[in-house]
Design an enzyme around this catalytic site. Structure first.
Site, PDB file in Angstrom:
ATOM      1  N   SER A 165      37.192  34.391  38.653  1.00 41.96           N
ATOM      2  CA  SER A 165      37.519  35.820  38.636  1.00 41.96           C
ATOM      3  C   SER A 165      38.945  36.104  39.112  1.00 41.96           C
ATOM      4  CB  SER A 165      36.496  36.592  39.477  1.00 41.96           C
ATOM      5  OG  SER A 165      35.208  36.436  38.948  1.00 41.96           O
TER       6      SER A 165
ATOM      7  N   ASP B 140      33.345  37.510  35.229  1.00 37.24           N
ATOM      8  CA  ASP B 140      32.008  38.039  35.535  1.00 37.24           C
ATOM      9  C   ASP B 140      31.499  39.010  34.475  1.00 37.24           C
ATOM     10  OD1 ASP B 140      33.909  39.927  36.212  1.00 37.24           O
ATOM     11  OD2 ASP B 140      33.179  40.259  38.245  1.00 37.24           O
TER      12      ASP B 140
ATOM     13  N   ARG C  49      29.977  30.155  44.912  1.00 40.80           N
ATOM     14  CA  ARG C  49      28.566  29.812  44.764  1.00 40.80           C
ATOM     15  C   ARG C  49      28.416  28.695  43.738  1.00 40.80           C
ATOM     16  NH1 ARG C  49      24.977  34.211  42.730  1.00 40.80           N
ATOM     17  NH2 ARG C  49      26.749  34.669  41.366  1.00 40.80           N
TER      18      ARG C  49
END
Length: 499
Positions: free
Chosen positions: A177, A230, A108
């Site tokens: 991540s 995250d 994203r």
């Protein structure tokens, strides 16, 4: 009555008695098999017991392991990794910043405009982009060039109408991540790929530098100012909205936690200096282990058959990846040793056939006849003809697994609070003296907590039980969604050279 009639009557009587005996025998065996199923569930429930006393032992073990992990590398199952984040957002951030969230087969890109007062977000734009299998297994140059090109197109499209100074460099928060050895707040070396990625020439490279070089090549005037995972993004976003936020926990498919630690407590890096005197520590708490955790034969067999045996022990007891599988293992044994699930042994023998969202849906079925339980058994497990009382027993198994997971997660959270002197104890472990409890906020993200109400209720209840009525009112668990996106952007704002 003639002899033939007497013989017929006698024969009928014998036949009737035989049928009755068979029926009685069937009922007795059926009761025994049902009794065995109930006994298995009772044994499992006892093995999963999480009394407040036991949970406080887990709290103490977590705090001790945190100390050990801060004292030396390899001194604990908890890695206690430095993030170099020593300046958390406080709601005063202003301007337009960007985030890139790379953690799976999609990434994203986000553009977020912060108002500069009152923790207010003015605009929030996002684009999701799939990553092809070729890019996931190609070269680092191919991957990062593709990401940089997507970023440039996104920036060009979204910058229209936004009051920005031309040619001023834009700052980016990069959520990556995958396992990374952090070098600074804005750099880190890739240790290994997971989640289907296999780009060999990227391992051992600084992923932020790879992205910076690709953006420069495409003509995009942007650089990475914060490289985070995250969990750290969730803490940053929580602190942006509430400066009393001291820790963040993600409980979803996987699980992790981070928190704000005093730099003088990070003994393995003596002489570490920060402007604030604090630093965010990434615990990697999924690997926590203690003899006080209520482990069952089902947990042991799950671990033995997993690709990471003897690792991620805590995660295997509390995260969404595994809860449905634990339930399946219990049901499989019940099917083997009783007849409450007709012809279901083979269907229940497939690992991970019962996913946690399906388990949660059965657990939360409040219809009088447990209609949803029956539907899931038929549609997803191909098991039909399950009686209502058997469905109720199945729901009980779901409850046992969920309750244990939530209460253990709660103990982990309180363990963090104990380490930093926010649990109301005398503070021996943290070197603090006991005083009036301070307001403390823990940011929580992840589908298991956010979307599974019974899990959330059990966790909140356990935190209050462990802390006690004097301290519990001062501790708030706050849902904080999109730490990997918005959290990364607000960290970019906090570390921007344009502020």
């Amino acid at each position: 009555m003639g002899g033939a009639g007497l013989g017929l009557a006698a024969g009928c009587a014998v036949l009737t008695c035989a049928i009755a005996a068979v029926m009685v025998g069937h009922r007795v065996r059926s009761r025994r098999r049902w009794g065995r199923a109930v006994a298995l569930v009772r044994e499992f429930e006892e093995a999963c017991a999480t009394s407040v006393g036991r949970l406080r032992q887990v709290v103490d073990a977590m705090a001790v392991e945190m100390h050990a992990g801060l004292a030396s590398e390899g001194g604990s199952k908890l890695r206690m990794l430095l993030t170099f984040i020593d300046n958390l957002p406080d709601g005063s951030e202003e301007g337009t910043y960007y985030a890139l969230d790379l953690g799976g087969t999609n990434f994203r890109v986000l553009q977020i405009q912060f108002s500069g007062k009152g923790s207010m977000i003015l605009t929030h734009r996002v684009q999701r982009q799939p990553i092809s299998q070729e890019l996931m297994t190609g070269t680092r140059e191919e991957l990062f060039n593709f990401i940089a090109s997507t970023l440039k197109q996104f920036v060009q499209r979204e910058d229209d109408g936004i009051d920005q100074i031309p040619d001023v460099r834009k700052d980016l928060g990069f959520t990556f991540s995958f396992p990374v050895r952090q070098l600074s707040v804005s750099s880190g070396v890739l240790i290994k790929w997971t989640k289907g990625f296999s780009i060999k020439d990227a391992v051992g490279k600084d992923v932020a530098q790879c992205l910076n070089e690709a953006m420069l090549k495409t003509g995009l005037n942007m650089r990475v100012v914060a490289l985070v995972n995250d969990t750290v993004g969730t803490l940053a976003l929580g602190h942006y909205y509430d400066v009393d936020t001291v820790a963040a926990v993600i409980i979803g498919t996987g699980t992790n936690a981070c928190y704000l630690e005093r730099t003088d407590a990070i003994i393995k890096y003596q002489g570490l200096l920060t402007n604030s005197g604090d630093m965010v520590v990434n615990m990697e708490w999924g690997n926590f282990w203690s003899s006080h955790l209520p482990r069952t034969p089902y947990d042991i067999s799950l671990d033995d058959e997993s690709p990471n045996r003897n690792d991620q022990g805590f995660e295997k007891m509390i995260s969404g990846m595994y809860l449905g599988e634990i339930v399946r293992r219990v049901l499989h044994r019940m099917a083997e040793e009783s007849d409450i699930f007709p012809d279901a042994v083979q269907n229940l023998s497939v690992p991970f056939v019962l996913r946690t969202p399906l388990m949660a849906a059965m657990h939360e079925d409040d219809s009088p006849d447990l209609r949803e339980v029956g539907r899931i058994l038929e549609d997803h497990l191909k098991i039909s003809g399950v009686s209502l009382k058997a469905r109720r027993l199945l729901v009980r198994v779901c409850d046992i697994v969920t309750r244990r997971a939530a209460r253990l997660a709660a103990a982990g959270i309180v363990g963090i609070l104990k380490k930093i002197g926010r649990d109301g104890s005398a503070g021996v472990a943290s070197g603090r003296t006991k005083g009036k409890p301070r307001r403390t906020v823990v940011a929580v993200e992840g589908g298991l907590y956010v979307g599974y109400s019974m899990f959330r209720d059990y966790l909140n209840e356990a935190v209050a039980e462990i802390l006690g009525e004097e301290v519990a009112p001062y501790v708030c668990l706050r849902v904080c969604e999109d730490g990997s996106g918005t959290g990364a952007a607000v960290l970019a704002a906090a570390y921007s050279s344009n502020r």
